[in-house]
Design a protein around this motif. Structure first.
Motif, PDB file in Angstrom:
ATOM      1  N   ASN A 187       0.829  -1.197   0.000  1.00 38.27           N
ATOM      2  CA  ASN A 187       0.000   0.000   0.000  1.00 38.27           C
ATOM      3  C   ASN A 187       0.868   1.253   0.000  1.00 38.27           C
ATOM      4  O   ASN A 187       0.623   2.201  -0.756  1.00 38.27           O
ATOM      5  N   GLY A 188       1.897   1.275   0.857  1.00 34.88           N
ATOM      6  CA  GLY A 188       2.811   2.405   0.873  1.00 34.88           C
ATOM      7  C   GLY A 188       3.548   2.555  -0.446  1.00 34.88           C
ATOM      8  O   GLY A 188       3.748   3.670  -0.946  1.00 34.88           O
ATOM      9  N   TRP A 189       3.945   1.424  -1.029  1.00 36.52           N
ATOM     10  CA  TRP A 189       4.620   1.434  -2.328  1.00 36.52           C
ATOM     11  C   TRP A 189       3.713   2.064  -3.393  1.00 36.52           C
ATOM     12  O   TRP A 189       4.151   2.900  -4.189  1.00 36.52           O
ATOM     13  N   THR A 190       2.454   1.662  -3.406  1.00 35.81           N
ATOM     14  CA  THR A 190       1.524   2.175  -4.410  1.00 35.81           C
ATOM     15  C   THR A 190       1.298   3.667  -4.251  1.00 35.81           C
ATOM     16  O   THR A 190       1.298   4.421  -5.230  1.00 35.81           O
ATOM     17  N   PHE A 191       1.103   4.101  -3.007  1.00 33.12           N
ATOM     18  CA  PHE A 191       0.876   5.521  -2.770  1.00 33.12           C
ATOM     19  C   PHE A 191       2.066   6.355  -3.245  1.00 33.12           C
ATOM     20  O   PHE A 191       1.904   7.369  -3.932  1.00 33.12           O
ATOM     21  N   ALA A 192       3.285   5.943  -2.881  1.00 35.34           N
ATOM     22  CA  ALA A 192       4.464   6.727  -3.254  1.00 35.34           C
ATOM     23  C   ALA A 192       4.787   6.596  -4.740  1.00 35.34           C
ATOM     24  O   ALA A 192       5.382   7.508  -5.320  1.00 35.34           O
ATOM     25  N   PHE A 222       4.428   0.294   5.946  1.00 38.06           N
ATOM     26  CA  PHE A 222       3.890   1.271   4.994  1.00 38.06           C
ATOM     27  C   PHE A 222       4.930   2.348   4.691  1.00 38.06           C
ATOM     28  O   PHE A 222       5.167   2.698   3.533  1.00 38.06           O
ATOM     29  N   SER A 223       5.563   2.879   5.746  1.00 40.36           N
ATOM     30  CA  SER A 223       6.573   3.917   5.556  1.00 40.36           C
ATOM     31  C   SER A 223       7.743   3.397   4.736  1.00 40.36           C
ATOM     32  O   SER A 223       8.271   4.106   3.861  1.00 40.36           O
ATOM     33  N   LEU A 224       8.158   2.164   4.995  1.00 39.91           N
ATOM     34  CA  LEU A 224       9.245   1.566   4.215  1.00 39.91           C
ATOM     35  C   LEU A 224       8.857   1.472   2.748  1.00 39.91           C
ATOM     36  O   LEU A 224       9.671   1.767   1.855  1.00 39.91           O
ATOM     37  N   GLY A 225       7.609   1.072   2.478  1.00 39.54           N
ATOM     38  CA  GLY A 225       7.140   0.994   1.099  1.00 39.54           C
ATOM     39  C   GLY A 225       7.181   2.342   0.409  1.00 39.54           C
ATOM     40  O   GLY A 225       7.559   2.440  -0.773  1.00 39.54           O
TER      41      GLY A 225
END
Length: 420
Positions: free
Chosen positions: A26-31, A150-153
């Motif tokens: 999810n974090g990867w997709t957002f960023a 999430f932050s890592l992503g």
């Protein structure tokens, strides 16, 4: 596994790993999306105001997805809701790239962007519901570590986006090639979610569950004082985090006269400290409890933001790190508190998420407007003021007696905590 049977320690461990994966994705997709916004702006030849309107369409999609997610998770299960949101997001994000690069029409691009953010909202709330369920079964705090994932992503995807931008890789290639990979990983991950996540009958909102009372009706959750107060604390935490995401690097560059690279490095330092705070904060929450620890962390965040506003450039850089550590636990603790009663978790997490994400939607333009009036450094004084106000209502996050206890002994923590 048949309904009514508790998951085994190995199933809980697999669900723990799977939940960690979907948070990273999810974090990867957002960023991935956020990291290419400047390229989208250039491709569509948008002015800042026009870009703001386009992003507002995406925000509208989030406002539709967030409150709907709890209802869908109650009816169809967290696994199906996460997977549906992930697939919807990836397909729509690829359509954003195609429409921007081949149609060059902001109006055409707005429709898939609306769907992208709607899907991301569904995914976000449902994975928090699953994370809260796993946390209950583990009988220890792990939600902050999911948010660290999430932050890592976001960090990894932002780094890739910068490479894609520097090498002039088209949006279509970037979003299009990444979509099937993310969908495949999400599909594999949700298959390991807790069994109860997809055993609720279609009329679960009206029928008692196998192992507890009737799930909370979603409209009723909006009338609960404790849920709304948790939402208020989480909103302040989200506002504090969002203010740094949007304005920290700009303040370091324009307000303190740092070079652009140093300003971006200061923001990266903030993200790194926030990720570390979430990872190590999980053990501290079990040791000291939510309310005392969150008060300390909020004070640290307020101190850090004050250093950014009033300090020298070096002190401002230090303040960025303190800001990141201090804000790290607010949002995940809010999710855990909303899910203290697992039988009503879906409705309450949906409500708290919707309230909190309002800060991400309203905060940036509000601070920007205030910055036009008084300058961004002074505008950021709103952050420590709100954090100080939050100290008065943090007791609402106190864990409810028996909320994380089950009749059976907790899962083997040695196995279940592998990979944390």
């Amino acid at each position: 596994m048949p309904p009514g049977h508790d998951p085994t320690p190995s199933q809980i461990h697999r669900a723990h790993v799977a939940t960690s994966i979907v948070f990273v994705l999810n974090g990867w997709t957002f960023a991935t999306w956020a990291g290419r916004i400047p390229d989208l702006k250039a491709t569509l030849h948008l002015s800042p105001g026009q870009l703001g309107l386009l992003l507002l369409v995406g925000s509208a999609g989030s406002l539709v997805g967030l409150p709907s997610a709890g209802r869908l998770a109650t009816r169809y299960g967290a696994a199906r809701t996460v997977l549906g949101g992930a697939i919807l997001t990836q397909l729509a994000l690829a359509a954003v790239a195609i429409s921007a690069e081949h149609r060059h029409d902001p109006m055409v691009t707005a429709a898939p962007l609306f769907i992208t953010m709607l899907g991301l909202g569904l995914w976000d709330v449902a994975m928090n519901i699953e994370g809260a369920a796993v946390e209950h079964r583990l009988n220890r705090t792990v939600m902050p570590r999911y948010h660290a994932g999430f932050s890592l992503g976001t960090v990894l995807a932002a780094a890739l986006a910068s490479v894609m931008t520097a090498t002039h890789i088209p949006l279509t290639w970037h979003f299009g090639l990444g979509a099937p990979i993310v969908m495949a990983l999400a599909t594999a991950a949700v298959s390991a979610f807790l069994p109860h996540s997809h055993t609720s009958p279609p009329d679960a909102q009206h029928t008692p569950t196998v192992d507890g009372p009737t799930p909370r009706r979603h409209a009723t959750a909006w009338q609960e004082p404790r849920t709304l107060m948790i939402g208020a604390v989480t909103l302040i935490a989200a506002f504090t985090e969002g203010a740094a995401n949007d304005w920290l690097s700009i303040t370091l560059i324009d307000g303190h006269g740092l070079p652009s690279g140093a300003g971006v490095l200061g923001f990266a330092f903030f993200l790194t400290c926030m990720t570390a705070g979430r990872w190590y904060g999980a053990d501290l929450l079990d040791r000291y409890g939510r309310v005392p620890l969150l008060r300390v962390f909020f004070l640290v965040a307020a101190t850090g933001s004050l250093l950014v506003v009033t300090g020298t450039p070096w002190l401002a850089a230090l303040g960025a790190g303190l800001w990141g550590i201090g804000v790290s636990l607010g949002f995940p603790v809010g999710m855990s508190a909303a899910a203290d009663d697992p039988h009503h978790a879906a409705a309450r997490v949906s409500v708290v998420s919707t309230i909190a994400y309002g800060a991400f939607l309203i905060g940036p333009p509000a601070l920007g407007h205030l910055g036009d009036l008084v300058g961004m450094r002074h505008a950021l004084l709103v952050v420590p003021v709100l954090l100080t106000a939050a100290l008065a209502i943090t007791p609402v996050l106190q864990e409810q007696r028996g909320s994380r206890r089950y009749d059976d002994p907790p899962a083997d923590q040695g196995r279940a905590d592998q990979g944390r």
